[in-house]
Design a protein around this motif. Sequence first.
Motif, mmCIF file in Angstrom:
data_model
loop_
_atom_site.group_PDB
_atom_site.id
_atom_site.type_symbol
_atom_site.label_atom_id
_atom_site.label_comp_id
_atom_site.label_asym_id
_atom_site.label_seq_id
_atom_site.Cartn_x
_atom_site.Cartn_y
_atom_site.Cartn_z
ATOM 1 N N ASP A 1 0.830 -1.215 0.000
ATOM 2 C CA ASP A 1 0.000 0.000 0.000
ATOM 3 C C ASP A 1 0.859 1.257 0.000
ATOM 4 O OD1 ASP A 1 -2.462 -1.369 0.029
ATOM 5 O OD2 ASP A 1 -2.242 -1.738 2.186
ATOM 6 N N GLY A 2 2.195 1.057 0.017
ATOM 7 C CA GLY A 2 3.082 2.209 -0.019
ATOM 8 C C GLY A 2 3.481 2.722 1.350
ATOM 9 N N ASN A 3 3.109 1.984 2.403
ATOM 10 C CA ASN A 3 3.485 2.397 3.759
ATOM 11 C C ASN A 3 4.901 1.930 4.075
ATOM 12 O OD1 ASN A 3 0.785 3.362 4.397
ATOM 13 N ND2 ASN A 3 0.206 1.200 4.432
ATOM 14 N N GLU A 4 5.682 2.817 4.690
ATOM 15 C CA GLU A 4 7.018 2.459 5.144
ATOM 16 C C GLU A 4 6.860 1.707 6.457
ATOM 17 O OE1 GLU A 4 10.080 5.356 6.858
ATOM 18 O OE2 GLU A 4 10.274 5.610 4.692
ATOM 19 N N THR A 5 7.305 0.451 6.496
ATOM 20 C CA THR A 5 7.064 -0.375 7.686
ATOM 21 C C THR A 5 8.286 -0.492 8.593
ATOM 22 O OG1 THR A 5 7.604 -2.379 6.433
ATOM 23 C CG2 THR A 5 5.275 -1.740 6.529
ATOM 24 N N ALA A 6 9.470 -0.174 8.083
ATOM 25 C CA ALA A 6 10.687 -0.228 8.902
ATOM 26 C C ALA A 6 11.780 0.577 8.229
ATOM 27 C CB ALA A 6 11.147 -1.669 9.100
ATOM 28 N N VAL A 7 12.684 1.114 9.052
ATOM 29 C CA VAL A 7 13.867 1.813 8.541
ATOM 30 C C VAL A 7 15.094 1.268 9.273
ATOM 31 C CG1 VAL A 7 15.041 4.030 8.216
ATOM 32 C CG2 VAL A 7 12.543 3.931 8.115
ATOM 33 N N LEU A 8 16.054 0.737 8.511
ATOM 34 C CA LEU A 8 17.329 0.294 9.079
ATOM 35 C C LEU A 8 18.358 1.381 8.785
ATOM 36 C CD1 LEU A 8 17.272 -3.381 7.712
ATOM 37 C CD2 LEU A 8 16.538 -2.619 9.970
ATOM 38 N N ARG A 9 18.984 1.904 9.828
ATOM 39 C CA ARG A 9 19.977 2.974 9.661
ATOM 40 C C ARG A 9 21.329 2.374 9.301
ATOM 41 N NH1 ARG A 9 16.887 7.386 9.166
ATOM 42 N NH2 ARG A 9 15.113 7.190 10.590
ATOM 43 N N LEU A 10 21.939 2.863 8.237
ATOM 44 C CA LEU A 10 23.232 2.363 7.766
ATOM 45 C C LEU A 10 24.326 3.370 8.090
ATOM 46 C CD1 LEU A 10 22.010 1.167 4.226
ATOM 47 C CD2 LEU A 10 21.874 -0.076 6.402
ATOM 48 N N ARG A 11 25.575 2.935 7.908
ATOM 49 C CA ARG A 11 26.704 3.829 8.205
ATOM 50 C C ARG A 11 27.305 4.470 6.964
ATOM 51 N NH1 ARG A 11 29.043 -0.407 12.731
ATOM 52 N NH2 ARG A 11 27.010 -0.614 13.724
ATOM 53 N N SER A 12 26.806 4.057 5.810
ATOM 54 C CA SER A 12 27.238 4.654 4.536
ATOM 55 C C SER A 12 26.138 4.325 3.516
ATOM 56 C CB SER A 12 28.604 4.092 4.114
ATOM 57 O OG SER A 12 28.541 2.710 3.845
ATOM 58 N N PRO A 13 26.232 4.820 2.281
ATOM 59 C CA PRO A 13 25.170 4.532 1.305
ATOM 60 C C PRO A 13 24.905 3.036 1.141
ATOM 61 C CG PRO A 13 26.577 6.267 0.479
ATOM 62 C CD PRO A 13 27.236 5.754 1.731
ATOM 63 N N GLY A 14 23.625 2.674 1.045
ATOM 64 C CA GLY A 14 23.245 1.287 0.783
ATOM 65 C C GLY A 14 23.305 1.032 -0.711
ATOM 66 N N MET A 15 24.077 0.018 -1.130
ATOM 67 C CA MET A 15 24.290 -0.252 -2.554
ATOM 68 C C MET A 15 23.481 -1.439 -3.069
ATOM 69 S SD MET A 15 26.208 2.238 -3.243
ATOM 70 C CE MET A 15 26.648 1.906 -4.946
ATOM 71 N N SER A 16 23.334 -2.489 -2.234
ATOM 72 C CA SER A 16 22.601 -3.691 -2.649
ATOM 73 C C SER A 16 21.795 -4.213 -1.478
ATOM 74 C CB SER A 16 23.559 -4.797 -3.116
ATOM 75 O OG SER A 16 24.268 -4.410 -4.270
ATOM 76 N N VAL A 17 20.640 -4.813 -1.813
ATOM 77 C CA VAL A 17 19.825 -5.474 -0.792
ATOM 78 C C VAL A 17 19.333 -6.800 -1.377
ATOM 79 C CG1 VAL A 17 17.766 -4.137 -1.487
ATOM 80 C CG2 VAL A 17 17.838 -5.239 0.759
ATOM 81 N N CYS A 18 19.453 -7.889 -0.589
ATOM 82 C CA CYS A 18 19.054 -9.225 -1.063
ATOM 83 C C CYS A 18 18.165 -9.894 -0.026
ATOM 84 C CB CYS A 18 20.286 -10.111 -1.296
ATOM 85 S SG CYS A 18 21.396 -9.487 -2.553
ATOM 86 N N TRP A 19 17.148 -10.572 -0.543
ATOM 87 C CA TRP A 19 16.187 -11.286 0.307
ATOM 88 C C TRP A 19 16.133 -12.710 -0.216
ATOM 89 C CZ3 TRP A 19 11.661 -7.650 1.892
ATOM 90 C CH2 TRP A 19 11.092 -8.091 3.092
ATOM 91 N N HIS A 20 16.489 -13.671 0.617
ATOM 92 C CA HIS A 20 16.662 -15.043 0.150
ATOM 93 C C HIS A 20 15.416 -15.868 0.444
ATOM 94 C CE1 HIS A 20 18.630 -18.782 -0.831
ATOM 95 N NE2 HIS A 20 19.744 -18.139 -1.107
ATOM 96 N N PRO A 21 14.899 -16.630 -0.541
ATOM 97 C CA PRO A 21 13.676 -17.402 -0.301
ATOM 98 C C PRO A 21 13.797 -18.460 0.798
ATOM 99 C CG PRO A 21 14.613 -17.922 -2.456
ATOM 100 C CD PRO A 21 15.346 -16.738 -1.941
ATOM 101 N N GLN A 22 15.031 -18.895 1.085
ATOM 102 C CA GLN A 22 15.212 -19.881 2.161
ATOM 103 C C GLN A 22 15.456 -19.217 3.521
ATOM 104 O OE1 GLN A 22 18.437 -22.167 0.560
ATOM 105 N NE2 GLN A 22 17.204 -22.841 -1.160
ATOM 106 N N GLU A 23 15.611 -17.893 3.520
ATOM 107 C CA GLU A 23 15.932 -17.158 4.758
ATOM 108 C C GLU A 23 15.091 -15.887 4.814
ATOM 109 O OE1 GLU A 23 18.292 -17.986 7.041
ATOM 110 O OE2 GLU A 23 19.745 -19.283 6.061
ATOM 111 N N VAL A 24 13.757 -16.057 4.808
ATOM 112 C CA VAL A 24 12.897 -14.872 4.601
ATOM 113 C C VAL A 24 12.863 -13.910 5.785
ATOM 114 C CG1 VAL A 24 11.430 -15.852 2.807
ATOM 115 C CG2 VAL A 24 10.837 -16.197 5.215
ATOM 116 N N PHE A 25 13.377 -14.319 6.936
ATOM 117 C CA PHE A 25 13.406 -13.396 8.076
ATOM 118 C C PHE A 25 14.749 -12.684 8.197
ATOM 119 C CE2 PHE A 25 10.087 -16.505 9.197
ATOM 120 C CZ PHE A 25 9.010 -15.621 9.254
#
Length: 326
Positions: free
Chosen positions: A154-178
């Motif tokens: 629905d376009g709602n922001e549900t969480a924000v993880l604060r990083l220490r530098s620019p975020g370049m890649s994000v991966c979500w694995h089907p065997q490790e969904v949490f």
Amino acid sequence: MQEELTRSPSYTVTCEDYVHVVEFSPFSSGAPASLLAYGGNQYVVVGTCLFQEEDMEMDGVQFSVLRAFHHDLRVDALAWSPESRLDRIPTIRFCTAAADRKLRLLTSDLQDQNEVKVMEGHTSYINHLVFEPTEGKQIASVSDDHTCRLWDLDGNETAVLRLRSPGMSVCWHPQEVFKLMVAEKKGTIRFYDLVTQQAILSLDCGHSGPLMSADWCLTNTIKVGAVVGNDWLIWDITRSSYPQEKRPAHKDKARLFRWSIANENLFATTGCPGKMSSQVFIHHLGHPQPVMIGSSSVGSGLSWHRMLPVCVVGGDRKLCFWMTEM
């Protein structure tokens, strides 16, 4: 040595405009052909791809356009939803990132129902995004604003993880969904527990030079790869936080790293788009040199087919496909 390995594309598909991003869907379409999307200045084209390796009765590659979508700006990143299917009731759903720091969720039945949902929250350039891979009800995105953000459909922001530098890649694995893997430009890759939103494991590049891209191996969860400066790096996350293997690849700084989905020992890297051409290197773990080098005029994007050892790079009014051996 390298001259012998340089190969023109196995197949090409002509496009009407410059291709800035290209992505095979990593999910089954429910049909023999694979879904592929490419985008550029104010457009995204969605189609299906079938190769002669999958269908003996055809020659080369057959690309069929399903729909062209208008996009307000140039597409800078694109991710497929696992809900995109061509069987039963056809549904196409993908999400894009653009320079206005917004995500756009596009959903279509390929008939007359087309919906665009705009998601706002990032305060700087968005580098990468991914859908939760089992049900597709969440999206994660990383940005130069030093955050990884999670969104619902629905376009709602549900969480924000604060990083220490620019975020370049994000991966979500089907065997490790949490768990979520987030790679930062200064050279740290962290795995977050999505329940507690805390980092539970971190990997270190161990040297300077910006990390530009990282990937979590789909067929073997202990493998992570990245490009940092001119080098590619591979980790076995069960053994050390430092890379197990590191080799120079591109003279002109490496830009993207992607594991093959069909073979856990195969991966590709691209150089930063040059003035004339950029190179895609296909590597096989255990081989010190690339097993193949492809050259594409100002190549952009990099993606692997979900079943075949074929990768695609976008270029100037074309898609270039390289088929390699397993």
